[in-house]
Design an enzyme around this catalytic site. Structure first.
Site, PDB file in Angstrom:
ATOM      1  N   SER A  43      44.628  44.523  54.647  1.00 55.36           N
ATOM      2  CA  SER A  43      43.283  45.245  53.839  1.00 55.36           C
ATOM      3  C   SER A  43      42.747  46.355  54.605  1.00 55.36           C
ATOM      4  O   SER A  43      41.927  46.860  53.979  1.00 55.36           O
ATOM      5  CB  SER A  43      42.270  44.168  54.287  1.00 55.36           C
ATOM      6  OG  SER A  43      42.327  43.047  53.150  1.00 55.36           O
ATOM      7  N   SER A  78      41.293  44.322  50.853  1.00 54.40           N
ATOM      8  CA  SER A  78      39.832  44.050  50.630  1.00 54.40           C
ATOM      9  C   SER A  78      38.988  45.295  51.288  1.00 54.40           C
ATOM     10  O   SER A  78      38.013  45.247  50.456  1.00 54.40           O
ATOM     11  CB  SER A  78      39.649  42.918  51.388  1.00 54.40           C
ATOM     12  OG  SER A  78      39.572  42.817  52.743  1.00 54.40           O
ATOM     13  N   LYS A 129      32.811  48.821  56.764  1.00 48.89           N
ATOM     14  CA  LYS A 129      33.213  47.562  55.839  1.00 48.89           C
ATOM     15  C   LYS A 129      32.141  46.517  56.017  1.00 48.89           C
ATOM     16  O   LYS A 129      31.622  46.492  57.470  1.00 48.89           O
ATOM     17  CB  LYS A 129      34.479  47.004  56.199  1.00 48.89           C
ATOM     18  CG  LYS A 129      34.906  45.895  55.272  1.00 48.89           C
ATOM     19  CD  LYS A 129      36.430  45.370  55.468  1.00 48.89           C
ATOM     20  CE  LYS A 129      36.752  44.326  54.605  1.00 48.89           C
ATOM     21  NZ  LYS A 129      38.274  44.208  55.005  1.00 48.89           N
TER      22      LYS A 129
HETATM   23  N1  GLN Z   1      45.110  40.903  50.303  1.00 47.65           N
HETATM   24  C1  GLN Z   1      45.176  39.791  51.325  1.00 47.65           C
HETATM   25  C2  GLN Z   1      44.296  38.560  51.142  1.00 47.65           C
HETATM   26  O1  GLN Z   1      43.735  38.418  49.972  1.00 47.65           O
HETATM   27  C3  GLN Z   1      44.942  40.299  52.484  1.00 47.65           C
HETATM   28  C4  GLN Z   1      43.226  40.344  52.834  1.00 47.65           C
HETATM   29  C5  GLN Z   1      43.131  41.050  54.120  1.00 47.65           C
HETATM   30  O2  GLN Z   1      43.867  41.613  55.016  1.00 47.65           O
HETATM   31  N2  GLN Z   1      41.758  40.706  54.385  1.00 47.65           N
HETATM   32  O3  GLN Z   1      44.250  37.721  51.835  1.00 47.65           O
END
Ligand code: GLN
Length: 488
Positions: free
Chosen positions: A180, A156, A81
């Protein structure tokens, strides 16, 4: 299709490398060819590094030929990532702010994978600064779900999950602040593991919310997940929150035996908003666990309903502090036309950050501001303790918790972009474990409408082994993990 080189698991590929049936160069070329063939549609990669990868593969072939490989990951093509610092390789966080940022050091996890002999093939797309659940917040482009190109791959870490699902890497690392890793794994039908907070070093992980962030792997099966965790886990003096305890061999618990285990099914995870197809798959998984000799009992985790709102105080608060460093002076994008320093701060941040990142910075700044701190941030920290106490109580008598990973299967691109709250709900079942600091995995748990359903298994702090044992037993009793998306 499963016989294709790019679709093998790490343990299958490692065997072929040992028996000289394939070389690391062939595996790497197979992955690069796969990227060339399908990434135009999937768009999982921000950066691909073919020359470096092939050179590294040749090095690893020499190591393998000398019988000096120290890890089952030696010679295996991977990707990361784009939130993990890679020395000499552009690291963008899918943000205009870091579009041309080239780190001068490797994240600790990247260094560990390098020392294990993996071959880095590229960096994957994500929601900007890891804020989002679909990759639609990427500052560059949206990644498509290989199971249905009209749907999102989750987020994400959507580039990572899509790449592993589509055969564009045997392993990817992502980060999980509120889901994420697990949510995109669920939506693309792969294994995604969020370790205990502190089990894996965050050094060189570009920070979103430091008390919640954790690095973890995406793989095509549970054995590969255990192999990856063996490599990336452990103490790091460069991360003051890293846990200084020995790392067990995570493949040890992969026996298939879970007789007598006690699994908890929280009733708060089967609420309105869970798609019937998702609920049916998880209920079927419950029966499978019972067939395997485990007992499954309903429990209550009464503070679950506060997790999302608490998260959306704590995560943006920490983000607002962490993202203060992007000021156009020290890192990345800088508005060179600004008439003076102060104007430059404003315009750099205005032009460099996308709308969701700005929203989070504003929420966080507000929640931390004097007069509001006690009402929001401090209160949220107290509720966080209550959420953690729900977990502590369950783990007094149960080995693990099972639930859907996400209330829905992959949704359509564009379906939730106009409504941030609908998007936030995607992580309703993953966020509590981040609040508690405890580990969890999402594994393939069936299909609904032709799209993968993720089964989430949550364990107590440092319960990685137990989670993997349960995940493996389920995986071996099912065929879901052998399915590959119908991409060609
Ligand atoms: N979808 C969640 C957010 O928008 C979690 C994101 C993540 O785990 N980085 O914060």
């Amino acid at each position: 299709m499963a016989a294709e080189l790019f679709n093998l698991t790490i343990h299958e590929a490692a065997e072929k490398l040992r028996s000289k049936e394939v070389s690391s160069r062939e595996l790497t070329q197979a992955v690069l060819d796969r990227i060339a063939a399908v990434d135009g549609k999937v768009k999982a990669f921000v950066t691909v590094t073919p020359d470096q990868a092939l050179a590294q593969a040749d090095e690893m072939d020499k190591v393998l030929a000398r019988g000096e490989a120290t890890s089952p990951l030696t010679g295996i093509p991977i990707n990361l990532k784009d939130v993990l610092s890679t020395k000499g390789v552009r690291t963008t966080c899918s943000s205009k702010m870091l579009e041309n940022f080239v780190p001068v050091f490797n994240a600790t996890v990247v260094e560990r994978l390098r020392q294990a002999g993996t071959v880095l093939v590229g960096k994957t797309n994500m929601d900007e600064f890891a804020m989002g659940s679909s990759t639609e917040n990427s500052g560059f482009f949206t990644t498509h779900n290989p199971w249905n190109l009209d749907t999102v791959p989750g987020g994400s870490s959507g580039g990572s999950s899509a790449s592993v699902a589509a055969g564009m890497g045997f392993l990817s690392l992502g980060s999980d602040t509120g889901g994420s890793i697990r949510q995109p794994a669920a939506l693309t039908g792969v294994v995604g593991f969020k370790p205990t907070y502190g089990r894996v070093s965050r050094f060189g992980l570009i920070a979103f919310a430091s008390s919640l962030d954790q690095v973890g792997p995406f793989t095509r099966d549970v054995t590969d997940c255990a192999l990856a965790l063996n490599t990336i886990s452990g103490f790091d003096k460069n991360d003051s929150t890293s846990i200084n305890l020995p790392v067990p061999d995570y493949t040890r618990g992969l026996t298939g035996d879970i007789k007598g285990m006690r699994l908890a099914l929280p009733k708060e995870y089967f609420v309105e908003g869970v798609e019937p197809g998702v609920e049916a798959a998880i209920r079927a998984a419950v029966r499978k666990f019972e067939e395997l000799g485990a007992t499954v009992e309903e429990v209550s985790m009464p503070h679950t309903k506060y997790a999302l709102s608490t998260y959306y105080i704590i995560a943006p608060s920490e983000a607002s502090a962490n993202l203060a460093r992007y000021d156009g002076v020290k890192y990345g994008y800088s508005d060179k036309k600004a008439p003076n320093l102060i104007e430059g701060y404003f315009s750099t941040r205005d032009e460099g950050f996308g709308p969701e990142v700005k929203r989070r910075i504003m929420i966080g700044t507000y929640a931390l501001s004097s007069g509001y701190y006690d009402a929001y941030y401090l209160k949220a920290q107290k509720v966080r303790t209550l959420i953690k106490s729900d977990f502590d109580k369950v783990f007094e008598t149960f080995d693990a918790i099972i639930s859907p990973t996400s209330p829905t299967v992959a949704f359509k691109i564009g379906e939730k972009t106009a409504d941030p709250l609908a998007m936030y709900l995607s992580d309703i079942f993953t966020i509590p474990a981040n609040m508690a600091g405890t580990p969890g995995v999402s594994i393939p748990g069936g299909f609904s409408d032709g799209l993968p359903v993720g089964l989430q298994i949550l364990g107590p702090a440092l319960g990685e082994e137990k989670i993997l044992q349960i995940a493996y037993a389920y995986e071996q009793a099912t065929e879901w993990h052998k399915q590959r998306p119908p991409l060609n």
